[in-house]
Design an enzyme around this catalytic site. Structure first.
Site, PDB file in Angstrom:
ATOM      1  N   THR A   1      -9.791  13.366  16.938  1.00  0.00           N
ATOM      2  CA  THR A   1     -10.528  13.572  15.685  1.00  0.00           C
ATOM      3  C   THR A   1      -9.574  13.697  14.490  1.00  0.00           C
ATOM      4  O   THR A   1      -8.429  14.148  14.651  1.00  0.00           O
ATOM      5  CB  THR A   1     -11.375  14.869  15.798  1.00  0.00           C
ATOM      6  N   ASP A   2     -10.078  13.357  13.320  1.00  0.00           N
ATOM      7  CA  ASP A   2      -9.269  13.541  12.101  1.00  0.00           C
ATOM      8  C   ASP A   2      -9.051  15.027  11.803  1.00  0.00           C
ATOM      9  O   ASP A   2      -8.192  15.382  10.996  1.00  0.00           O
ATOM     10  CB  ASP A   2      -9.918  12.844  10.891  1.00  0.00           C
ATOM     11  N   GLU A   3      -9.829  15.907  12.454  1.00  0.00           N
ATOM     12  CA  GLU A   3      -9.722  17.345  12.154  1.00  0.00           C
ATOM     13  C   GLU A   3      -8.378  17.918  12.591  1.00  0.00           C
ATOM     14  O   GLU A   3      -7.992  18.992  12.142  1.00  0.00           O
ATOM     15  CB  GLU A   3     -10.903  18.110  12.767  1.00  0.00           C
TER      16      GLU A   3
ATOM     17  N   LYS B   1      -8.144  20.244  20.073  1.00  0.00           N
ATOM     18  CA  LYS B   1      -7.980  18.784  20.092  1.00  0.00           C
ATOM     19  C   LYS B   1      -6.526  18.411  19.778  1.00  0.00           C
ATOM     20  O   LYS B   1      -5.956  17.513  20.408  1.00  0.00           O
ATOM     21  CB  LYS B   1      -8.929  18.105  19.093  1.00  0.00           C
TER      22      LYS B   1
ATOM     23  N   LYS C   1     -25.278  19.478  14.638  1.00  0.00           N
ATOM     24  CA  LYS C   1     -24.395  18.880  13.630  1.00  0.00           C
ATOM     25  C   LYS C   1     -25.167  18.630  12.326  1.00  0.00           C
ATOM     26  O   LYS C   1     -26.391  18.492  12.337  1.00  0.00           O
ATOM     27  CB  LYS C   1     -23.798  17.563  14.143  1.00  0.00           C
TER      28      LYS C   1
ATOM     29  N   ASN D   1     -20.948  17.524   1.021  1.00  0.00           N
ATOM     30  CA  ASN D   1     -22.099  17.836   1.877  1.00  0.00           C
ATOM     31  C   ASN D   1     -23.412  17.862   1.106  1.00  0.00           C
ATOM     32  O   ASN D   1     -24.434  17.368   1.583  1.00  0.00           O
ATOM     33  CB  ASN D   1     -21.903  19.200   2.545  1.00  0.00           C
TER      34      ASN D   1
ATOM     35  N   GLY E   1     -12.781  29.614   7.670  1.00  0.00           N
ATOM     36  CA  GLY E   1     -11.717  28.598   7.764  1.00  0.00           C
ATOM     37  C   GLY E   1     -12.199  27.189   7.450  1.00  0.00           C
ATOM     38  O   GLY E   1     -11.601  26.208   7.912  1.00  0.00           O
TER      39      GLY E   1
END
Ligand code: NAD
Ligand code: TYD
Length: 342
Positions: A121-123, A149, A184, A244, A278
């Site tokens: 993941t990009d996270e 991850k 999600k 968002n 966070g």
């Protein structure tokens, strides 16, 4: 016939991948290996069950003995605990599956000498508000999910360096589309909009995500599995960064239109709630490498993708009604009960 062990194939992206891959490649046989956690759902694969090239094994990626008894030529590892909010409530299953489970799969792949594609993941890169992440960006994970991850990515790297494992890593941005578990953001907004329930928006709603249609991600994973260079990392994204609150507004307008309601009656469901701990402010990823080296590019226009997704949830009420069970509502209450009380 290429026999591929797809782990986590009963989840959102894994099940979309299996459907896509069986149709795209008549020489693929797929073994779906999945523990069927709360997020795993075999109903996602009903259409594949009649195929002789599809089979299912219920199991944990941490179960070495079970894996050693299965014949396959390559592994694509989707299996994971995947929800950031759950990792804040309890990180343990994230460490067990995402780290120890991946370690176990790496050992199995090493013994076999088979190809291993790790879906990440990009996270793992942390948060950015300016430059998009490249494959060379440092890993700066901020949530327990992202840290687990990133840890698994590091283990994959170490097996490539130490044991010459034939591995590749993909790092994709936020997916949306059919079969996404309602925890999600996008399915949550669609379902709450259909059911006139408050829409919890964390913080000021200005956190940015890059949304990619799940089938575009599946095509990218497939391209890397077929044509990717061993040892390489490929970022996958849509260059579709959006705050968002804009995503929520777009969805609610479309849901109102489908229900024949005026927009205001759904927009007023938006409820700003206490922020996620966070909370990464922004994600953005540069997919230039996979575009240039493998000829992949995202195909789905965001507005069309969202329209398709909303229509899918409207047409599959039975699918999501079964998920909105006591177990899910217990989580929902822990996650949102106090927040929504203000
Ligand atoms: P998901 O939560 O919908 O599905 C995960 C699947 O893994 C479920 O079917 C679950 O039963 C299975 N699983 C969990 N633990 C297991 C274990 N120990 N052994 C075997 N199976 C197990 O997740 P998703 O959204 O489909 O994500 C799939 C992968 O893609 C994950 O690795 C995730 O980190 C990665 N990813 C997700 C996104 C996204 O936007 N959803 C973006 C980038 C990368
Ligand atoms: P999510 O779908 O959980 O994906 P990720 O945390 O992996 O990016 O959340 C997407 C964005 O939406 C993220 O910035 C958090 C926000 N969000 C809300 O504002 N409210 C919610 O109820 C959820 C689930 C997410």
């Amino acid at each position: 016939m290429m026999k591929i062990l797809v782990t986590g194939g009963a989840g959102f992206i894994g099940s979309n991948f299996i459907q896509y891959a069986l149709e795209a490649h008549s020489d693929y046989a797929i073994i779906n290996f999945d523990k069927l956690t709360y997020a795993g759902n075999l109903e996602n694969l009903k259409e594949c069950e009649s195929s002789e090239r599809y089979s299912f094994i219920k199991g944990d990626i941490g179960d070495r003995k079970l894996l050693e008894g299965i014949e396959f030529d390559g592994i694509i590892n989707f299996a994971a605990e995947s929800h950031v909010d759950r990792s804040i409530l309890d990180a343990q299953p994230f460490l067990e599956t995402n780290i120890m489970g991946t370690y176990n799969l790496l050992e199995v792949a090493r013994q076999r000498g088979c190809t291993f594609l790790h879906v990440s993941t990009d996270e793992v890169y942390g948060s950015t508000e300016k430059e998009p992440f490249s494959e060379d960006s440092p890993l700066m994970p901020n949530s327990p999910y992202a840290a687990s991850k990133a840890s698994s990515d590091m283990l994959v790297r170490s097996y490539m360096e130490t044991h010459n494992l034939k591995a590749m890593i993909t790092r994709c941005s936020n997916n949306y589309g059919p079969y996404q578990f309602p925890e999600k953001l996008i399915p949550l907004v669609v379902l709450n909009g259909l059911n006139d329930k408050p829409i919890p928006v964390y913080g000021d709603g200005m956190n940015v995500r890059d949304w990619i249609y799940v089938v575009d991600h599946c095509r990218a994973v497939d391209a890397v599995f077929q044509k990717g260079s061993v040892g390489e990392i490929y970022n996958i994204g849509s260059r579709n960064e959006c705050p968002n609150i804009d995503i929520v507004t777009i969805i609610l307008r479309k849901v109102a239109d489908k229900r024949g309601l005026d927009e205001e009656s759904l927009l007023k469901l938006i409820t700003y709630v206490e922020d996620r701990k966070g909370h990464d402010r922004g994600y953005a990823i540069d997919p230039g490498k996979i575009e240039e080296s493998l000829g992949w590019k995202p195909e789905m226009d965001f507005y069309q993708g969202i329209e398709k997704t909303i229509e899918w949830y409207i047409a599959h009420e039975e699918w999501w009604q079964r998920i909105l069970t006591r177990e899910y509502m217990r989580y929902y209450d822990v996650q949102y009960g106090e927040r929504l009380k203000g």
